[in-house]
Scaffold this active site. Structure first.
Site, PDB file in Angstrom:
ATOM      1  N   ASN A   1       0.825  -1.212   0.000  1.00 31.02           N
ATOM      2  CA  ASN A   1       0.000   0.000   0.000  1.00 31.02           C
ATOM      3  C   ASN A   1       0.857   1.259   0.000  1.00 31.02           C
ATOM      4  OD1 ASN A   1      -2.630  -1.009  -0.110  1.00 31.02           O
ATOM      5  ND2 ASN A   1      -2.730  -1.341   2.086  1.00 31.02           N
TER       6      ASN A   1
ATOM      7  N   ASP B   1      -5.692  -3.153  -3.189  1.00 31.36           N
ATOM      8  CA  ASP B   1      -7.006  -3.735  -3.475  1.00 31.36           C
ATOM      9  C   ASP B   1      -6.903  -4.836  -4.526  1.00 31.36           C
ATOM     10  OD1 ASP B   1      -8.167  -2.040  -1.668  1.00 31.36           O
ATOM     11  OD2 ASP B   1      -9.153  -0.758  -3.146  1.00 31.36           O
TER      12      ASP B   1
ATOM     13  N   GLU C   1      -6.204  -7.481   5.628  1.00 31.90           N
ATOM     14  CA  GLU C   1      -5.568  -8.433   4.717  1.00 31.90           C
ATOM     15  C   GLU C   1      -5.558  -9.847   5.286  1.00 31.90           C
ATOM     16  OE1 GLU C   1      -2.114  -6.593   7.113  1.00 31.90           O
ATOM     17  OE2 GLU C   1      -4.125  -6.051   6.435  1.00 31.90           O
TER      18      GLU C   1
END
Length: 279
Positions: free
Chosen positions: A155, A164, A190
């Site tokens: 990220n 994503d 996650e």
């Protein structure tokens, strides 16, 4: 109808009563999506003829997708999922639209809108039901908890759209390994879980090792970017332990997951070697 991201507007319905709509972050857009991943003028929806709707991208930065295929211009059909950046809608049309809408609202209470895996609420209900059944019939039940190693780095370095995409790709790889009587769920962030009914510890560890290899052997992709991804997995099994609750079973699997992290990630605990099995 808005499917993702979660929040107070999830499930919100926008009726298409005009012939054309500009979709984007711009306050003057017909359908405003106030998300950084959405361009100011992202896409255009338009009705070419009665009941026939099309969508076209307006040169957006992060693209417009229909059923996860990036499009320039595409005719929409009932049930299509449309993604503007990181925001997902479902297109509903036809004579049964009210029924379809309410069915989708129910589905959203049990399924994660981004990944298509079951959500934590449904996972807990399913696990409680299956644990009671396993105890009643003296059958084994196995829980596999797993999460993406160093997901925050993905990220931080590549952006949340890449994150994503990794979450979705992970689920699409694992889903074919889930039997009809079993369940895969997004436990949070996650972290994911698989409930394997009538499966003992050895079967659960072999399943986990297959999933681990399936993820690590081929890099994920985001645009033209290759992303190496690994997961750590913890496995716990129960065979006729009257009085055992789901919190204890989850705690066992979670502790094994974090032991896999401690050992260096990209592995399963307990391992095949610990069970005296060949890879």
């Amino acid at each position: 109808m808005l499917l993702h991201p979660p929040g107070p507007d999830i499930g919100k319905r926008t009726r298409l009563i005009h012939n054309a709509y500009v979709v984007g972050r711009d306050a003057e857009a017909d359908l405003v999506i106030n998300r950084n991943a959405v361009s100011r003028q992202h896409s255009r929806l338009f009705c070419a003829e009665r009941g026939v709707w099309w969508i076209e991208d307006m040169g957006s930065t992060n693209g417009t997708f229909v059923n996860e295929a990036r499009i320039t211009r595409e005719r929409l059909r009932d049930g299509d999922q449309i993604r503007f950046g990181d925001t997902i809608f479902k297109f509903l049309s036809g004579s049964n639209i009210e029924s379809a809408y309410h069915e989708e609202i129910y589905r959203m209470t049990i399924v994660d809108g981004l990944t298509g895996a079951y959500n934590k609420r449904y996972f807990m209900e399913f696990l409680e039901r299956e644990l009671a059944r396993a105890t009643r019939h003296k059958q084994p039940l196995t829980l596999v908890m797993f999460d993406i190693d160093r997901f925050k780095r993905i990220n931080d370095e590549l952006g949340h759209l890449a994150g994503d995409e990794v979450l979705k790709e992970l689920c699409s790889r694992v889903r074919p390994r889930i039997r009809r009587e079993d369940l895969m769920a997004r436990y949070g962030g996650e972290e994911f879980a698989a409930i394997l009914t009538v499966s003992g510890l050895q079967g659960g560890v072999r399943f986990a090792e297959n999933v681990r290899a399936m993820v690590s052997d081929d890099p994920f992709t985001f645009g033209d970017q290759l992303i190496p991804v690994t997961i750590s997995l913890g496995v716990s099994s129960v065979v006729h332990e009257p009085g055992l609750d789901i919190a204890t079973l989850i705690k066992r699997a979670d502790e094994n997951l974090y032991e896999a992290k401690r050992r260096g990630r990209n592995q399963v605990v307990p391992s095949l070697a610990e069970l005296g099995l060949e890879p």
